[in-house]
Each structure stands twice: as structure tokens, then as C-alpha cells.
Motif scaffolding. Structure first.
Motif, short mmCIF file in Angstrom:
data_model
loop_
_atom_site.label_atom_id
_atom_site.label_comp_id
_atom_site.label_asym_id
_atom_site.label_seq_id
_atom_site.Cartn_x
_atom_site.Cartn_y
_atom_site.Cartn_z
N THR A 56 1.01 -1.16 -0.14
CA THR A 56 0.12 -0.08 0.09
C THR A 56 0.93 1.19 -0.13
O THR A 56 0.08 2.31 -0.09
CB THR A 56 -1.07 -0.04 1.21
OG1 THR A 56 -0.06 0.40 2.43
CG2 THR A 56 -1.64 -1.39 1.45
N GLY A 57 2.23 1.11 0.31
CA GLY A 57 2.96 2.25 0.06
C GLY A 57 3.53 2.68 1.46
O GLY A 57 4.24 3.38 1.65
N GLN A 87 4.28 10.51 1.91
CA GLN A 87 3.81 10.26 0.32
C GLN A 87 3.35 11.52 0.15
O GLN A 87 2.55 12.27 0.82
CB GLN A 87 3.17 8.99 0.53
CG GLN A 87 3.24 7.89 1.03
CD GLN A 87 2.35 6.74 1.13
OE1 GLN A 87 1.55 6.36 0.12
NE2 GLN A 87 2.35 5.92 2.18
N ASN A 90 -1.64 12.68 -3.87
CA ASN A 90 -2.32 11.81 -4.60
C ASN A 90 -2.24 10.27 -4.36
O ASN A 90 -2.68 9.53 -5.44
CB ASN A 90 -1.94 12.18 -6.37
CG ASN A 90 -0.44 11.96 -6.54
OD1 ASN A 90 0.18 11.23 -5.55
ND2 ASN A 90 -0.03 12.56 -7.81
N HIS A 91 -1.57 10.12 -3.33
CA HIS A 91 -1.28 8.74 -2.96
C HIS A 91 -2.57 8.42 -1.75
O HIS A 91 -2.65 9.31 -0.95
CB HIS A 91 -0.34 8.18 -2.35
CG HIS A 91 0.82 7.75 -3.61
ND1 HIS A 91 1.97 7.26 -3.45
CD2 HIS A 91 0.72 8.54 -4.76
CE1 HIS A 91 2.70 7.22 -4.70
NE2 HIS A 91 2.03 8.22 -5.32
N LYS A 92 -2.74 7.28 -1.55
CA LYS A 92 -3.84 6.89 -0.33
C LYS A 92 -2.92 6.60 0.80
O LYS A 92 -2.21 5.54 1.04
CB LYS A 92 -4.76 5.54 -0.76
CG LYS A 92 -5.74 5.87 -1.87
CD LYS A 92 -6.50 4.69 -1.99
CE LYS A 92 -7.69 4.91 -3.13
NZ LYS A 92 -8.59 3.65 -3.21
N ARG A 93 -2.77 7.53 1.59
CA ARG A 93 -1.95 7.70 2.46
C ARG A 93 -2.12 7.66 4.03
O ARG A 93 -1.60 8.15 4.87
CB ARG A 93 -0.73 8.77 2.29
CG ARG A 93 -1.52 10.08 2.42
CD ARG A 93 -0.52 11.53 1.98
NE ARG A 93 -1.31 12.59 1.93
CZ ARG A 93 -0.68 13.90 1.87
NH1 ARG A 93 0.57 14.01 1.83
NH2 ARG A 93 -1.67 15.01 1.83
N TYR A 109 -7.45 8.58 1.08
CA TYR A 109 -6.75 9.85 0.73
C TYR A 109 -6.81 10.67 2.10
O TYR A 109 -7.74 10.64 2.78
CB TYR A 109 -7.23 10.60 -0.31
CG TYR A 109 -7.04 9.80 -1.60
CD1 TYR A 109 -5.67 9.75 -2.36
CD2 TYR A 109 -8.25 9.30 -2.37
CE1 TYR A 109 -5.55 9.04 -3.67
CE2 TYR A 109 -7.99 8.49 -3.59
CZ TYR A 109 -6.80 8.53 -4.19
OH TYR A 109 -6.69 7.86 -5.52
N THR A 120 3.36 17.46 -1.92
CA THR A 120 3.93 16.90 -1.07
C THR A 120 4.13 17.71 0.11
O THR A 120 4.66 18.98 0.00
CB THR A 120 5.42 16.13 -1.21
OG1 THR A 120 5.13 15.12 -2.38
CG2 THR A 120 5.87 15.28 0.17
N GLU A 180 -10.81 11.87 -6.00
CA GLU A 180 -9.99 11.42 -7.22
C GLU A 180 -10.42 12.53 -8.39
O GLU A 180 -9.55 12.75 -9.39
CB GLU A 180 -10.22 10.13 -7.73
CG GLU A 180 -9.62 9.30 -6.60
CD GLU A 180 -9.83 7.78 -7.06
OE1 GLU A 180 -10.63 7.49 -8.16
OE2 GLU A 180 -9.19 6.78 -6.45
N ARG A 188 -3.18 16.85 -7.63
CA ARG A 188 -2.84 16.52 -6.39
C ARG A 188 -4.29 16.66 -5.66
O ARG A 188 -5.34 17.22 -6.47
CB ARG A 188 -2.11 17.40 -5.88
CG ARG A 188 -2.50 19.10 -5.99
CD ARG A 188 -1.55 20.02 -5.22
NE ARG A 188 -1.67 21.05 -5.57
CZ ARG A 188 -2.72 22.00 -5.17
NH1 ARG A 188 -3.83 21.51 -4.41
NH2 ARG A 188 -2.85 23.19 -5.23
#
Length: 239
Positions: A56-57, A87, A90-93, A109, A120, A180, A188
Motif C-alpha cells: 500500500t506504500g 507520500q 495523490n496517494h492513499k496515505r 486519501y 507533498t 479523485e 494532487r
């Protein structure tokens, strides 16, 4: 003559026999090469592997940091929320992990403060009207209905880093700029005034899951924070 030849042959045989024995004695058997040991995660740290959170990052080190603070809080709540600002937006963080039931409840998100950065976050503040995110460990408090609908009050636990968030009205809430569609248009998410804002579609579920005293960790690889945080001063120890 025959006796001389026999004597010479005997001497040759003795020579090769003795030199062969010396060679054999000088050979040291190589020690068997053992396979490298795999470090096995224990306790709640094992949840990282069981849930494949690397996919998932989320870095293992960030999860371990979060466990340090969760353990230091000594909370009975199983929910651990991580906002990983290392992260881009635009990532699910955002991660809500149920440590006791070993379940990833939410991965979605989350916005950072408008003055913390563009894609960022790289600047952080604990001061009023800074419109920046605050790093560190938080305790979730009570819910209320505000201009963003159902919202969750937060208490910052780290002096100098986030202990002013309650007075700054930094809360967890839903926002229409966290979606999204915004990412497709701008690359972003939209940004908040410092609040960890989440998609409206997920906000109610997240708030209900983590309210009432659970641990929230807002992380970024900020050298000052990593060096000075008392919540990260000792490693996670499994019980």
C-alpha cells in the motif's frame, strides 16, 4: 644390483607416502555455510506483514514508529491511524489499522495544510493561523457537527509539535476537495487549513471507528521531529 633397485623403489614409496600424509594433515575442512537468518516480526509489528502493508506504500519503519507512540499512550483502543505525509497527496496515505483483529479498516486519501506544501508536505507548524499540518501523536476525542458535517476533535500529545492543535481547531473531517476528481484535474488533492481532511464518502466511517481515545500518528521524515520526539525515543517492544 637387484637389492639396490628394490631399496630405491622402497625409498620413493616412503617419500610419496610421507609427503601425502603431510598434505592431508594441513588441509582444514571448510565450515558449512549457513543460510542467512530471517528476522521475524513479533507482536503487533507482525501485522505489517500479515496485512501486506508494504504493497500500500506504507514503509515498515513508519509502522514501527506508530507502534512506539501507540504503546507509549498505553491505550486500550485497538485502532491505530497513520497519516503518512512522506507520500504525496495523490496517494492513499491514510491508514486505519485494527491491531487486535489484524485488519486494515481504511486506506484512503488525506489532505495536508495549504502552507505545508503543494503535492507533498514539507513544512510543519504548531502555531495559530499557520495553515500547516502538525506532526506527531494525537489522541482522538469526541465528535461534533460542524461546517464539514460530522467531525472529530483531536488532542496533540507532543509539546512544541502539535500540542496547540485543539486551540487551532485542527480536527479530522470530510472535505469535497479530497477526491479523485480533484487529483485528475490538478495532479494532487486540495489542501486544508491544517486539518487531516478525508473524503466525504469515508469520513463518517473513519470517525466512528477511531473516536474516543485512539492513537493518530501524523508522520513525515522531518529531522527535527524524529530527533526530538519523546514518543519515538524508545523502540517498540512486543509484549
Amino acid at each position: 644390483m637387484k637389492n639396490v633397485l628394490l631399496l630405491l623403489v622402497g625409498l620413493v614409496v616412503i617419500y610419496f607416502a610421507t609427503t601425502g600424509l603431510k598434505s592431508t594433515r594441513n588441509v582444514v575442512a571448510a565450515a558449512p555455510i549457513s543460510a542467512p537468518k530471517t528476522v521475524k516480526s513479533v507482536g503487533h509489528l507482525a501485522v505489517y506483514d500479515e496485512l501486506n502493508l508494504s504493497q500500500t506504500g506504507l514503509e515498515r519503519s513508519v509502522f514501527e514508529y506508530a507502534l512506539r507512540g501507540w504503546q507509549k499512550m498505553d491505550t486500550a483502543k485497538s485502532m491505530l491511524t497513520i497519516v503518512d505525509l512522506s507520500q504525496p497527496s495523490n496517494h492513499k496515505r491514510l491508514y486505519v489499522v485494527d491491531l487486535f483483529n489484524k485488519k486494515l479498516v481504511f486506506n484512503t486519501y488525506v489532505a495536508h495544510g495549504r502552507n505545508s506544501g503543494d503535492l507533498t508536505a514539507n513544512q510543519f507548524s504548531n502555531t495559530q493561523s499557520s495553515f500547516q499540518s502538525s506532526l506527531g501523536f494525537y489522541q482522538t476525542l469526541n465528535t461534533y457537527m460542524g461546517k464539514h458535517g460530522l467531525s472529530l476533535q483531536l488532542k496533540g500529545l507532543e509539546k512544541g509539535f502539535n500540542d496547540n492543535v485543539y486551540n487551532r481547531n485542527i480536527v479530522l473531517h470530510g472535505a469535497d476537495y479530497v477526491c479523485e476528481d480533484i487529483i485528475r484535474k490538478t495532479g494532487r488533492l486540495g489542501r486544508s487549513q491544517g486539518c487531516p481532511a478525508v473524503p466525504y464518502a469515508d469520513s463518517k466511517g473513519i470517525i466512528q471507528a477511531v473516536k474516543g481515545g485512539s492513537c493518530l500518528f501524523v508522520y513525515a521524515p522531518n529531522p527535527d521531529y524524529l530527533k526530538q520526539s519523546t514518543y519515538l525515543s524508545s523502540a517498540y517492544t512486543s509484549l
